[in-house]
Design an enzyme around this catalytic site. Sequence first.
Site, PDB file in Angstrom:
ATOM      1  N   HIS A  28       0.837  -1.204   0.000  1.00 29.60           N
ATOM      2  CA  HIS A  28       0.000   0.000   0.000  1.00 29.60           C
ATOM      3  C   HIS A  28       0.872   1.254   0.000  1.00 29.60           C
ATOM      4  CE1 HIS A  28      -3.549   2.425   0.794  1.00 29.60           C
ATOM      5  NE2 HIS A  28      -3.005   2.913   1.888  1.00 29.60           N
ATOM      6  N   GLN A  71       3.988   1.591  -1.092  1.00 39.25           N
ATOM      7  CA  GLN A  71       4.650   1.724  -2.385  1.00 39.25           C
ATOM      8  C   GLN A  71       3.668   2.208  -3.449  1.00 39.25           C
ATOM      9  OE1 GLN A  71       8.025   1.414  -3.092  1.00 39.25           O
ATOM     10  NE2 GLN A  71       8.073   1.426  -0.868  1.00 39.25           N
ATOM     11  N   HIS A  78       1.070   4.120  -2.881  1.00 36.55           N
ATOM     12  CA  HIS A  78       0.883   5.556  -2.617  1.00 36.55           C
ATOM     13  C   HIS A  78       2.025   6.374  -3.202  1.00 36.55           C
ATOM     14  CE1 HIS A  78      -2.578   6.754  -0.200  1.00 36.55           C
ATOM     15  NE2 HIS A  78      -2.548   5.558   0.338  1.00 36.55           N
TER      16      HIS A  78
END
Length: 113
Positions: free
Chosen positions: A76, A78, A80
Amino acid sequence: MEDNSLMIMNLIIHAGDAKSSAMEAIYAAKKKDFDLANEKIKEANAKINQAHNTQTNLLTEEANGNHTELSLLMIHAQDHLMTALTFLDMAKELIDVYSAMETLKAERGTDGE
């Protein structure tokens, strides 16, 4: 070594903040407030640098043999970061387009509406 879960959360926070600032820059450019748009891009760049520094710290830990558990939270984070980087690039391009449109309107003496 800083707790990796804290670094991962910092990555998410800084990347999310960068994306939000980039979106605010687009909104400002759309309203012809290019000074604010550029300020928001500067904010986004600062936040993306913080996120990137956090990612670099995680990569350094990995290279030093301190492996980070692959978790949904890490994926998650990465996601973002990559989304924020792409969004920032697109925001810069959109600001350039809005600015060019305003220049053309001024040269033609119209407000374009």
